[in-house]
Design an enzyme around this catalytic site. Structure first.
Site: not given
Ligand code: FAD
Ligand code: SIN
Length: 536
Positions: A119, A247, A295, A356, A391
């Site tokens: 990811e 997100h 992100r 998110h 994060r």
């Protein structure tokens, strides 16, 4: 009104709460562990996790140093490196444990090796997953394991209202009082409307995030930041609340839905490419890692392209991917897209950023201890220092398991030292009557979400933040008046808690005179040369 006594009180039945409860109950079969959950046991942010859990698994290609470096890089200078090392190094053991308890993760076709996904922000394939239903699989495993332990009792439809401290014994408690202690909580039994007093030797907050403070969020409706708000009201320390993670790719559904449906980052890890409506790639203008940049960068890029073009969404192109493989990996995402008339193999998927994850929260140390004695916090409601200013994908399920274990280690030798506080009074509901107009609460909730979405979103400025604070103050005053005169309802408490969350986010954002990670402000586009955590 009942008084309930339990050795350990756990608030929340997601991954953090149940992991901790299982460990404690196994070690101490003669101790009672009470888990309160505000709706049903299986409803949590955990249940919706798609992508998976990040852990160094393939020792030939991956190692702890690489996972540490990726986490620090995503966190943009604000992670606590000792905590990052703890989570990365202890993480694989916790994953092995949940596998032993029965969790299934996908394996490579015809092999016994786990199928490791990648990811955004990860330099290696290290995400264990179960199709796009990883959270559901973990939640199922934990619920089944907890059900086998007779000393765990789960009370559903119990809404924790406030933590009990010396304040309830008539002593003045302020934020700098050094010896605040938690004796349990008051909780609304939603089935009979009574408010019970729950006394515990130790209390563990596992109440999850607060994404519902924004209009558009991937978080289910239970995510109203209750644990953080309760801790702040009890004069505990909260930190880094300005870092709310958006997100990049929630499904754009013109019909509108709450929560917004997530299109996992794993889809980009699998080869999906972000594009404009015209089918052109745009991430090369923002980051060399393209669609798999961290992100904060991808969400800002999408937001900026949407504003520039005046469009409601951007697109994720999966048309070049193998259909059978895509459906096998992402059955839920495929079905959801088809249900709104998008066939991902024929059309690009319309996507838009949505709130998110709450990177900040209740300030805790390396054993999950909060600034209030006998009160611990784990999972999304806590701020351990792992995530810093942003994060890294799939690090939160890992963090929740590692800290649930660490709280267990800290608490197991202390429990008998802490007695019940016998002098706690019942909840005082004097002077309150049933609400006459629920619309006052629902309308304030809409206003709150609008304020946060317009003024405290992905891109911020001094003027916007000040506007938000002015409007939040008005909402706060009106809601406190309502609270003093109206009998307690979950809706009123959630509104009150979300106003606190909104205030904490906005206040922390106002204090940060720089752009870092998820906090981007046009007034201070550069980073400060020194690192500062925002503690409130
Ligand atoms: P939760 O799982 O949210 O549980 C909170 C619990 O607290 C619930 O049981 C709730 O009922 C209870 N509660 C709350 N308030 C009260 C109250 N006042 N009284 C009583 N009970 C209360 N992370 C990853 O690492 N990998 C992923 O792939 C991933 N995908 C995600 C996908 C989605 C759509 C979402 C929303 C999140 C995702 N995340 C992912 C983030 C991750 O799922 C969460 O951070 C994590 O599950 C939080 O776990 P938790 O135990 O802290 O809280
Ligand atoms: C996702 O599947 O994209 C979510 C992963 C996460 O939030 O960590």
């Amino acid at each position: 009104m009942f008084q309930i006594k339990t050795d350990v009180l756990v608030l929340g039945s997601g991954i953090a709460g149940l992991t901790f409860a299982i460990k404690m109950a196994r070690q101490f079969p003669d101790r009672q562990i009470l888990v309160l959950t505000k709706t049903v046991e299986g409803e949590s942010n955990t249940r919706y996790a798609q992508g998976g859990v990040a852990a160094v698994w393939d020792d030939e290609k991956d190692n702890f140093e690489k996972h540490v470096a990726d986490t620090l890089d995503a966190g943009d200078g604000l992670c606590k490196e000792d905590i990052v090392r703890i989570v990365v190094e202890e993480g694989p053991e916790r994953v092995r444990e949940i596998i032993e308890w029965g969790a299934r993760f996908d394996k490579e076709k015809g092999s016994n090796e786990y199928d490791l996904a990648r990811e955004g922000g990860h330099s290696e394939h290290r995400i264990l997953h179960y199709k796009d239903l990883t959270g559901w699989e973990m939640q199922r495993t934990l619920m089944e394991s907890a059900a086998k332990l007779p000393n765990i009792k789960v009370l559903e439809h119990y809404f924790a209202l406030d933590l009990i401290t010396q304040h309830h014994l008539g002593r003045m408690v302020i934020r700098v009082t050094p010896d605040i202690e938690c004796y349990g909580c008051y909780a609304l039994n939603k089935q009979n409307g009574e408010i019970d007093t729950i006394l515990a030797r130790a209390t563990v907050l596992c109440t999850g995030g607060g994404g519902q403070v924004y209009r558009s969020t991937t978080n289910p409706v239970i995510a109203t930041g209750d644990g953080v708000a309760m801790t702040y009201r009890a004069k505990g320390r909260v930190e880094n609340m300005e870092f709310m993670q958006f997100h990049p790719t929630s499904l754009y559904n013109p019909a509108g839905e709450n929560p917004s449906f997530l299109v996992s980052e794993a889809v980009r890890g699998h080869g999906g490419i972000l594009k404009t409506a015209e089918g052109e790639e745009f991430m090369q203008h923002y980051d060399p890692r393209l669609s798999l940049a961290p992100r904060d960068i991808v969400a800002r890029a999408i937001d900026s392209e949407m504003k520039k073009r005046g469009t409601d969404c951007m697109y994720l192109d999966c048309r070049h991917l193998d259909k059978e493989d895509f459906v096998a990996h992402f059955p839920t995402i495929y079905e959801k897209c088809v249900s709104i008339g998008i066939d991902p193999m024929q059309q690009m998927i319309p996507v838009v950023p949505a709130c998110h994850y709450m990177c900040g929260g209740i300030m805790v140390d390396e054993f999950g201890r909060s600034s209030i004695h006998r009160l611990y916090a784990a999972g999304e409601c806590s701020s351990t220092g792992l995530h810093g200013a942003n994060r890294l994908a799939s690090n939160s399920l890992l963090e929740a398991m590692v800290f649930a274990h660490r709280i267990f280690l800290d608490l197991k030798d202390k429990l008998t030292d802490w007695d019940f506080q016998e002098n706690v009074p019942d909840w005082n509901a004097e002077g309150t009557t049933d609400p006459k107009e629920m619309v006052l609460i629902t309308q304030s909730m809409k206003e709150l979400k609008d304020i946060m979405s317009y003024y405290v979103g992905i891109v911020r400025s001094n003027v916007r933040l000040q506007r938000a604070l002015d409007r939040l103050f008005l909402l706060y005053r009106e809601t406190e008046d309502l609270y003093k005169t109206t009998s307690i309802s979950p809706q009123l408490m959630e509104l009150r808690n979300l106003i606190t969350i909104a205030y904490l986010i906005t206040r922390s954002a106002t204090h940060r005179h720089e752009s870092r990670g998820l906090h981007f402000t046009t007034d201070y586009p550069e980073q400060l040369p020194f690192i500062e955590h925002s503690v409130l």
